[in-house]
Design an enzyme around this catalytic site. Structure first.
Site, short mmCIF file in Angstrom:
data_model
loop_
_atom_site.label_atom_id
_atom_site.label_comp_id
_atom_site.label_asym_id
_atom_site.label_seq_id
_atom_site.Cartn_x
_atom_site.Cartn_y
_atom_site.Cartn_z
N THR A 186 47.40 34.34 44.26
CA THR A 186 47.04 35.29 43.22
C THR A 186 47.34 36.70 43.69
O THR A 186 47.20 36.99 44.86
CB THR A 186 45.54 35.18 42.85
N LYS A 444 46.68 42.82 33.57
CA LYS A 444 46.91 41.43 33.15
C LYS A 444 47.60 41.43 31.80
O LYS A 444 47.03 41.85 30.80
CB LYS A 444 45.61 40.66 33.11
P1 AMP Z 1 43.19 34.77 37.47
O1 AMP Z 1 42.84 34.77 38.89
O2 AMP Z 1 44.64 34.96 37.21
O3 AMP Z 1 42.63 33.56 36.78
O4 AMP Z 1 42.50 36.04 36.79
C1 AMP Z 1 41.12 36.22 36.83
C2 AMP Z 1 40.78 37.51 36.15
O5 AMP Z 1 41.22 37.50 34.79
C3 AMP Z 1 39.31 37.80 36.07
O6 AMP Z 1 38.81 38.34 37.28
C4 AMP Z 1 39.25 38.78 34.91
O7 AMP Z 1 39.62 40.08 35.31
C5 AMP Z 1 40.32 38.23 33.98
N1 AMP Z 1 39.73 37.31 33.00
C6 AMP Z 1 39.71 35.96 33.04
N2 AMP Z 1 39.11 35.46 31.95
C7 AMP Z 1 38.73 36.52 31.20
C8 AMP Z 1 38.04 36.66 29.95
N3 AMP Z 1 37.66 35.62 29.22
N4 AMP Z 1 37.82 37.91 29.50
C9 AMP Z 1 38.21 39.00 30.20
N5 AMP Z 1 38.86 38.92 31.37
C10 AMP Z 1 39.12 37.70 31.88
#
Ligand code: AMP
Length: 548
Positions: A186, A444
């Site tokens: 990540t 993101k």
């Molecule tokens: P990842 O490691 O790529 O799965 O990204 C995780 C990050 O995505 C989290 O720490 C949040 O910043 C963002 N994220 C994941 N799910 C959500 C959600 N439902 N709403 C807002 N941000 C989210």
């Protein structure tokens, strides 16, 4: 006194053994890279996973050796999930959307021994193979007759040639349940990408939890479509929970456009689907334009980015599909919270229910969470106080692969380690989490990370740029897009288009290139000289992206 129960390690191989024995005819349907629909079942997947294990043994691979994949969601990827981890090796799923240099960096860091890829990624493999000295064999996930001639890739073999003729007799080895099973890199924090290294135990506990009624509510009556890729935190654990429950699995392969996903939902009687908001936006767009309805889909889990209110309303009101808003991270395997209502909320008027569904939901048993202020003091759960979100639990990372980035955990007064998520949140009295901001310095876009540091480093490499800062701004389709704010060197000139063109030959993928450049006289700095991104975001509050 110890309990007197059987001592059986929680191993991934037990999932596939269970699926074969108890739900052998449960269907596994895949849209292939070739475009056709392939049909398999748990019995066949289990048998072919054992062939994969035999093929890996033939390669003299050691316990914990890494086997990488660059692959879409499909049955061969599923066979690798079980064959690789079940035989004691580590499955390393690589995100093919990264720049080739980023992929090579990750493959080298993981010291991948074998890399299996879908044919759609052949150009990518042609670009990286010479930079990946640890990879001794490249396996194209195809039949022998589809293997490309003159690819220029040494030690290339088709998957079916590699494993297809081997015995399907194999005794899954028994080992410590804390052994590594799979890994995912990540770029969610600063610096180089870091890998979460999952264990058999963490994966099995997560699989149990994901299937619970207030989580994904999976059962043998479901037909499940994971649109979320198997290279994104193991498709949120669905390939494991599916074996545990015996549900039907439907894999979309590379076709993630609205029409293809809709057609698959209808033809395979999908009841439950999982994906990021961007994919659902394409699906809803297609359905609206063609005036379509779902016949079987009854719920969907949406996560990875905040789910917009209009999407929740469309699914709930227009299509009668329950939206389960979810939050998690690569470092959390990934599930942390899911937004399922409590009994007392069912009588609320629709508008209040939507307001609740917009929150990211309640913690799953196994994940503990808290919000803290700048001094680390825990804040109340009143839905108002907003603080840094920390988590702990058996499927949350303790440290990154190879100890990269040092000890990430923050100890509490009892010395227990909490993982700082980099998210800022409120928690209400019913335990519903709401993400309000992000303290980590990343963007993101469409569910994929863009490192603001990479974007800034490239900008400052331009001879006319004195200082650069990259921030994310809201975008209706991609959730966020990066822009770069630039201070020019005295007397130097560069235009917006020249600077954007400068990204063209650098090590970021095309979709990671910023959407715009904003020239300013000065960028706000803190006492230690660090760019104050919060102040910058505040200053650009009224900024609009060119295309929006
Ligand atoms: P990842 O490691 O790529 O799965 O990204 C995780 C990050 O995505 C989290 O720490 C949040 O910043 C963002 N994220 C994941 N799910 C959500 C959600 N439902 N709403 C807002 N941000 C989210």
């Amino acid at each position: 006194m110890l309990g007197l129960m059987q001592d059986q390690p929680l191993l991934i191989s037990s999932l596939i053994e269970f699926a074969e024995r108890h739900n052998g005819d449960g269907e596994i349907v895949s849209r292939r890279v070739e475009g056709d629909i392939h049909r398999s079942d748990w019995r066949t997947i289990a048998s072919r996973a054992r062939q994969v294990a035999n093929a890996l043994d033939n390669e003299q691979l050691l316990f914990s050796d890494r086997i990488a994949t660059l692959a879409w969601n499909g049955y061969r990827h599923l066979e690798l999930y079980y064959g690789v981890s079940g035989s004691g090796r580590v499955l390393h799923t690589i995100n093919p959307r990264l720049h080739p240099d980023q992929i090579a960096w990750i493959a080298n860091h993981a010291e991948d021994q074998i890399l299996c890829f879908d044919l759609s990624f052949l150009p990518l493999v042609q670009a990286v193979h010479a930079k990946c000295p640890t990879v001794r064999k490249w396996i194209a996930l195809c039949d022998a007759d589809k293997l490309p001639a003159d690819s220029g890739i040494p030690n290339l073999v088709s998957y079916e040639t590699w494993m297809g003729k081997l015995s399907d007799r194999y005794d899954w080895p028994r080992f410590d349940e804390n052994s590594a099973s799979s890994m995912c890199y990540t770029s969610g924090t600063t610096g180089n990408p870091k890998a979460a290294l999952y264990s058999h135990r963490s994966t099995l506990l997560h699989a149990y939890a994901a299937a619970l009624p207030d989580v994904m509510d999976l059962s043998a009556r479901d037909s499940v479509l994971p649109v979320v890729p198997m290279f994104h935190v193991n498709a949120w654990g669905i390939p494991y929970s599916a074996a545990l429950t015996g549900c039907k699995l439907v894999f979309p392969g590379p076709a993630l456009d609205g029409k293809s996903v809709y057609d698959l939902i209808e033809s395979e009687h999908v009841t439950f689907a999982a994906g990021v908001p961007t994919v659902w936006q394409m699906l809803l767009g297609h359905m609206q334009s063609q005036d379509l309805k779902f016949s079987t889909l009854n719920r969907t889990v949406i996560g990875g980015s905040a789910c917009p209110p209009a999407m929740i309303d469309a699914f709930q009101q227009k299509y009668k599909v329950d939206v389960l808003h979810a939050w998690g991270m690569t470092e959390m395997s990934p599930l942390g919270t899911l937004c399922t209502l409590k009994n007392k909320h069912l009588a609320l008027p629709p508008a209040q229910q939507t307001a609740l569904r917009l929150k990211q939901g309640r913690a799953i048993f196994g994940v503990d969470m808290k919000i803290v202020d700048g001094d680390g003091h825990e804040l109340p759960w009143n839905g108002q106080a907003s603080g840094d979100l920390l988590v702990k639990g058996p499927w949350v990372v303790a440290e990154y692969f190879k100890g990269e980035g040092g000890d990430p955990l923050v100890p509490d007064a009892q010395g227990r380690g909490w993982f700082p998520t980099g998210d800022v949140a409120t928690i209400d009295a019913d335990g519903f989490l709401q993400i309000t901001d992000r303290s980590k310095d990343v963007i993101k876009s469409g569910g994929e990370w863009i490192s603001s540091i990479d974007i800034e480093n490239i900008a400052v490499a331009h001879p006319a740029v004195a200082m650069a800062a990259c921030i994310g701004v809201a975008h209706p389709k991609w959730d966020e897009r990066p822009i770069v704010i630039v201070v020019k060197k005295p007397g130097a000139e560069v235009t917006r288009d020249e600077l954007l063109a400068f990204y063209g030959n650098k090590t970021v993928a095309k979709w990671q290139v910023p959407d715009d450049v904003v020239f300013v006289e000065a960028i706000p700095l803190g006492a230690t000289g660090k760019i104050l991104k919060t102040r910058l975001r505040e200053q650009l509050r009224d900024y609009k992206l060119p295309e929006c």
